[in-house]
Structure formats: C-alpha cells, structure tokens
Write an enzyme that holds these catalytic residues in place. Structure first.
Site, mmCIF file in Angstrom:
data_model
loop_
_atom_site.group_PDB
_atom_site.id
_atom_site.type_symbol
_atom_site.label_atom_id
_atom_site.label_comp_id
_atom_site.label_asym_id
_atom_site.label_seq_id
_atom_site.Cartn_x
_atom_site.Cartn_y
_atom_site.Cartn_z
ATOM 1 C CD GLU A 221 -3.129 -0.510 2.222
ATOM 2 O OE1 GLU A 221 -2.469 -0.138 2.900
ATOM 3 O OE2 GLU A 221 -4.473 -1.215 2.845
ATOM 4 C CD GLU A 402 -3.585 -5.390 3.984
ATOM 5 O OE1 GLU A 402 -4.623 -5.040 4.379
ATOM 6 O OE2 GLU A 402 -2.720 -5.947 4.159
HETATM 7 C C1 GCO Z 1 -3.762 -1.901 5.298
HETATM 8 C C2 GCO Z 1 -2.427 -2.303 6.201
HETATM 9 C C3 GCO Z 1 -2.908 -2.524 7.385
HETATM 10 C C4 GCO Z 1 -4.463 -2.713 7.678
HETATM 11 C C5 GCO Z 1 -5.126 -3.611 7.585
HETATM 12 C C6 GCO Z 1 -6.860 -2.560 8.355
HETATM 13 O O1 GCO Z 1 -4.123 -2.113 4.326
HETATM 14 O O2 GCO Z 1 -3.898 -1.246 6.042
HETATM 15 O O3 GCO Z 1 -2.044 -3.201 4.995
HETATM 16 O O4 GCO Z 1 -1.142 -3.275 7.800
HETATM 17 O O5 GCO Z 1 -4.239 -3.239 8.972
HETATM 18 O O6 GCO Z 1 -6.110 -2.946 6.252
HETATM 19 O O7 GCO Z 1 -5.966 -1.609 8.345
#
Ligand code: GCO
Length: 495
Positions: A221, A402
């Site tokens: 990200e 994710e």
């Molecule tokens: C993100 C990260 C994760 C977060 C998840 C929940 O996307 O921010 O990759 O570390 O914990 O997304 O917010």
C-alpha cells in the site's frame, strides 16, 4: 486550490476519530455530507445471506484456489529489541505520546516472534493454503543498509520451513511500512537513496530466502504511506507535507521497480508484484461535475500506482493537477518509469471500501461503515475493482492480499467469540470475488485480513481484525466463529 487539497475522505482519516482522536490527528474539521455512520455495522448483521448462489446452492472456486490469511511484521511479531532488530519509524511513532490510541505500541503485539510455531499450527487447523506475511526490514538490516543480520534471516527461514512442512504456500511482503529509523533520519522516502537501499535489502532477502518463497510482494500500500504518513500525518513518520507526499509516492514506486529487477538479477525463481489498496471511485450524483471529479480522484487513488507499473507512465490528469513544478515532477528522472514498469508476475489487490465523490471534489458515504469509519461495507466494490483492473491493465494474475473488517469481538460466557458479522461480510465479498472469476478475472487466491487480532497502527489494539482472537494479557489464541466458518469454506472450496 487543487481538487486534491479539498479531498477529505482518506483511509483512516479523522472519520474514525472520536473528538479526542480527531484533535490528536488535527483533523477535527473533516466533515462528510450524507453520513450514515453505524459504528459497528456489519458486525451485527445476520450471517445467513448468500448473494450469489448458483442453482445448486453453492459457489465453487477454481481448483487449487489459494485460500489464505494475511498479517504484517510490526503488527504481530513483537520482540522489538531481540536478535539484533533495529528501530523502525513505527517504533518511533508509536512511542511518541499521543500518536496511537492508548499509547499502544508493537513492542509485544501478538508475540508471534516467539509463538510462530503455535500460529503455524493454527494456520494448519484452519486449512490455509496460503499465508501472506511481511519481512521486517529492521530485523534484516538494523540501520537499513549493510550486511544482513543472520538472526533476523533465521527467524524467517524457520517460519518458511514451518509453512512448507504444513503444506502452506508462503507469500512474503518485503515492506509493510516498518522503514528503519536510520533511513528516516536521512530523509526517508523523500530521499531517492532510500529506494536504492530498499533494492539492496530486497537483494539480500532474495539471496537468503529465495529458495523458499514462491511469491513476493514489494511495497504494501504505497498510497497509505503517501496519504496517511505524509498528508494526514497520523501514520509514521507523521508528516503533513503534501508536496513531499507525491515525491514519496514516486520513490516508493521506484523502490518497487528496483526490487522487481533485483529478484530477476538474483536468479531466484519466485514471482513478484505490487500490493496495492485500490478503491473503486463512484460519482456521488449524476452531475457532470461529479463525473469529472471522480475521474481525477480515481487518478490519485488508483491510476497513479497502476498506470506507472502497468503502462509505464503516471496519469496525465494527476501530473497536471500536481503541476509541472511539483516536487514529484522534479523528482522523476529519465528511465525511472522504465524501472517502475518492469514486468511483474502478479498483482495483489487489497479491497476495503468504495469512495463516492461529489462535484466539488469532496466525498460522501453511501453505505454503513464498520468500526473503522473509513470503511463502507460494499461487497460490489470488490467485483468492480477486480473486473476493472483486468479490463484496463490486462490479464495479470491477481491475488487478493487483504479484505476484512474489525468487529468488537468479546468472548461470551463460554469463551467463544461469535463474530457473525464478519462471517456475513466475508461471505458477501467471497461471492463478489466469485462473480468476478466467473466473468473472467484471473484471481488465484484470497487472503483475509487478518489471521490474528493485531496492532492496528494508530488505532492500537482497539480494533480487532482477526479470524483468531488474541487475549493480549495471556497471549492465548481463540478461533472466532469466522475462523470455524472459513475452515469449512476452504474445505469445500467455496460457499
Ligand atoms: C493496510 C494494511 C494493514 C491494515 C489493514 C486494516 O491495509 O492498512 O495493509 O496493515 O491493518 O488494512 O486496516
């Protein structure tokens, strides 16, 4: 004023903040029109729906579909000072008073560094076929450069061996935001040299672990580092400097490309790609102004990262909006886009929320939010973003790295955790992903965020995102209802 400076809805912006939290982030003025915030929506809804059932009542995924779960190093490992680990920007940030909820830090987290064997057994119990985790840069290079720390590498080799022994495919992220503090002291991602340091670190990891990792992800990200770390300042390193933010974006993209090249040069056989959080952007109404504003918003949210990697160019509308003299424009050198667009083997998509854009460039909510108020629950967005990337960027294999939601999971009298809302949420998102596969998206795997409850950045330990509950006082793990349900999904390869 550019559209960008008027934007308000960014992930983990002040929307989730209580009054105190908003004051802490300095974003108390952020407002939303049309808000329908329901603090734990999704967590209360019944799990009985199946929005995309086939006539036989089930949804089967392709054979060998990679059902998985995801974590990241700083969020679960703990052992912050052990075996030669250096400090990262998140150590500094979380130890700075007022930066995280309750002053929480990742010092201990889920103590995974010591309990990884038990966690591997949990993964096997769930039937996971894939596990996406991240390697902590400061464990490998305490100061961000130089000879790799063997004890750090050994930890990941033990983890990888354990995954292989249990028949679980590893997917390793090289950078999940824990930049060595020493590099931050030299300018961090504003300094072009950090991208070169990252390539050296990646090379060391490929050479040490390349025989054990079939799939690599470069930068997790980049957009969140840009927006949350450099525009809003409520993530490490806590800056509020929009001009610097987009130079940071370029250097993160450059680091991605250099790591892809380093993998090829190392001779390791694994596949590699970026891990991008993509937000489908929709006009908030039917006006031409909303359509135009949405297009530019999409440029900042999605095309800035996708176009540079898959088309070898930054989007013209975003460049024009930033202006020819922006720090980013001045930071792009000849040949950089060629490096950034080095061919990748896969695209990792992280989907949490849609964004609705008004004609004025603001945002509104259309759907109930989760406990994380930046997250609107909209499973269709999963379908839209997956089909869109395949349409616009070609048939690169896709993995979802994710997707998930936080719920106020509290153990019942018998100790069980009934996160029915998470089951419902996942079922609807799996169904949307299934529809995308049916419509031609080359989706190979799906990693739920997260395997374990963990350190949720500025939110500390308040938000629980895991399939597995962690009692932080005892470090006991308890499978939530969603974990039991997910095990069945995996066993049946579908819903
Ligand atoms: C993100 C990260 C994760 C977060 C998840 C929940 O996307 O921010 O990759 O570390 O914990 O997304 O917010």
């Amino acid at each position: 004023m550019s559209l960008l400076t008027r934007r308000r809805l960014l992930r983990r912006a002040a929307l989730s903040a209580t009054a105190a939290g908003a004051a802490r982030t300095g974003l108390a003025g952020a407002t939303l029109a049309g808000t329908t915030a329901v603090s734990v929506a999704g967590c209360d809804s019944p799990p009985e729906r199946n929005t995309d059932a086939d006539p036989d009542g089930g949804l089967r995924f392709p054979d060998n579909f990679g059902w998985g779960a995801a974590t990241s190093a700083y969020q679960i490992e703990g052992a912050a000072k052990e075996d030669g680990r250096g400090e990262s920007v998140w150590d500094t940030f979380s130890h700075t008073p007022g930066r995280t909820r309750n002053g929480d830090t990742g010092d201990v987290a889920a103590d995974h560094y010591h309990r990884y064997a038990q966690d591997l057994d949990l993964m096997r119990e769930l039937g996971l076929r894939s596990y996406r985790f991240s390697i902590s840069w400061p464990r490998i290079q305490a100061d961000g450069s130089g000879r790799p720390n063997q004890r750090g590498l050994d930890f990941y080799r033990r983890l990888l061996d354990g995954l292989h022994e249990r028949g679980i495919a590893p997917m390793a992220t090289l950078f999940h935001w824990d930049l060595p503090q020493a590099l931050q002291d030299d300018g961090g991602w504003e300094n072009r040299d950090t991208a070169e340091r990252f390539a050296d670190y990646a090379d060391a990891v490929f050479r040490a672990l390349g025989d054990r990792v079939p799939a690599w992800l470069t930068i997790n990200e980049p957009k969140t580092v840009v927006q949350n770390g450099y525009i809003w300042g409520h993530h490490a390193p806590g800056h509020r400097d929009e001009a610097a933010a987009y130079l940071v974006a370029h250097h993160l993209q450059l680091a991605h490309g250099l790591a892809v090249q380093a993998l090829r040069a190392s001779g390791a056989s694994g596949r590699i790609g970026p891990a991008l959080n993509l937000h489908p952007c929709y006009p908030a109404d039917d006006s031409a102004e909303a359509a135009a504003a949405t297009r530019l918003y999409d440029g900042y949210e999605n095309r800035l990262y996708l176009d540079s990697i898959f088309k070898g160019a930054y989007p013209q509308d975003v460049l024009a909006d930033l202006g020819p003299d922006s720090r980013m424009a001045r930071g792009v050198r000849d040949g950089d886009l060629k490096i950034i667009s080095s061919p990748v083997d896969l695209l990792a998509v992280q989907y949490y929320t849609p964004i609705y854009v008004t004609g004025g460039g603001g945002t509104v909510r259309k759907w109930p939010t989760s406990e994380a108020e930046w997250q609107q629950i909209y499973p269709e967005g999963m379908y839209d973003i997956l089909t869109r990337v395949t349409r616009d960027y070609g048939r690169v294999p896709i993995t979802i790295t994710e997707n998930g939601l936080p719920c106020p999971d509290t153990p019942g009298p018998d100790g069980s955790i009934d996160d029915a809302g998470r089951v419902s949420f996942l079922r609807d998102h799996f169904a949307a992903a299934h529809r995308a596969v049916r419509d031609g998206v080359p989706l190979e795997s799906y990693h739920v965020w997260s395997l374990l409850d963990n350190f949720e950045w500025a939110e500390g330990y308040d938000q629980r995102w895991g399939l597995v509950y962690v009692d932080y006082a005892s470090q006991r793990r308890v499978l939530k209802r969603s974990a039991h349900w997910y095990r069945e999904v995996i066993r049946r390869n579908g819903l």
